[in-house]
Design an enzyme around this catalytic site. Structure first.
Site, PDB file in Angstrom:
ATOM      1  N   GLU A  40       0.842  -1.188   0.000  1.00 57.18           N
ATOM      2  CA  GLU A  40       0.000   0.000   0.000  1.00 57.18           C
ATOM      3  C   GLU A  40       0.881   1.243   0.000  1.00 57.18           C
ATOM      4  OE1 GLU A  40      -3.397   2.116   2.829  1.00 57.18           O
ATOM      5  OE2 GLU A  40      -2.566   0.210   3.428  1.00 57.18           O
ATOM      6  N   ASP A 113      -5.347  -0.749   9.053  1.00 58.27           N
ATOM      7  CA  ASP A 113      -6.559   0.062   9.216  1.00 58.27           C
ATOM      8  C   ASP A 113      -7.638  -0.358   8.202  1.00 58.27           C
ATOM      9  OD1 ASP A 113      -5.610   1.044   6.819  1.00 58.27           O
ATOM     10  OD2 ASP A 113      -5.042   2.999   7.620  1.00 58.27           O
TER      11      ASP A 113
END
Length: 166
Positions: A40, A113
């Site tokens: 990411e 998250d």
């Protein structure tokens, strides 16, 4: 450290994948790179690369959230830069199952998250649509990263994977 999902390379984003010969896409040790980590963003890639090194791992930094491959039409998916790059790196032909993968395992490496979980779900939907056999054979995995960690002076004392644990 790496759990199967079923239970970027070392090039900068500015460089063209098409201009690189296949054998040089991943690193100088092409026969040793067993895992492709789909990370990411660039900052996550840098941290993971520093921790794991490049002997057995290749890295690819994703830009933002990928397209939802379960809902998008084939033209949109084939035109999507992120999916084109992932398919090129892995030697995948979109629309047919895999045959000559360049890596033994694909690892989704996102933050712990909600955005990271969403990105992982979008990546898994891409692989489910185009290469479901990879998932069934346990060749798709994820890197479980902590959400928080506690430090005492200069050493990490404990990792927390959920807010409840913290």
């Amino acid at each position: 450290m790496c759990k199967p999902a079923s239970d970027s390379s070392n090039y900068s984003r500015e460089e063209s994948w098409e201009s690189k010969p296949k054998e040089n896409i991943h690193s100088d040790n092409k026969n040793q790179n067993k895992y492709l980590l789909l990370c990411e963003g660039d900052s996550a890639t840098g941290g993971i690369q520093a921790a794991l090194g490049r002997d057995f791992y290749s890295y690819f930094s994703l830009k933002g959230k990928p397209l939802n491959a379960l809902e998008a039409d084939m033209k949109k998916i084939k035109d999507n830069d992120e999916f084109k790059n992932v398919a090129t790196i892995l030697n995948l032909d979109l629309g047919s199952d895999y045959q000559n993968l360049t890596h033994d395992m694909i690892v989704c490496a996102q933050d712990a998250d909600l955005d990271g979980q969403h990105i992982m779900a979008l990546l898994l939907s891409f692989f489910k649509r185009f290469t479901p056999t990879l998932i069934k054979e346990g060749k798709i995995g994820y890197l479980r990263t902590p959400l928080y960690y506690a430090k005492k002076k200069n050493s990490v004392e404990k990792y927390f994977f959920t807010t409840e644990e913290y």
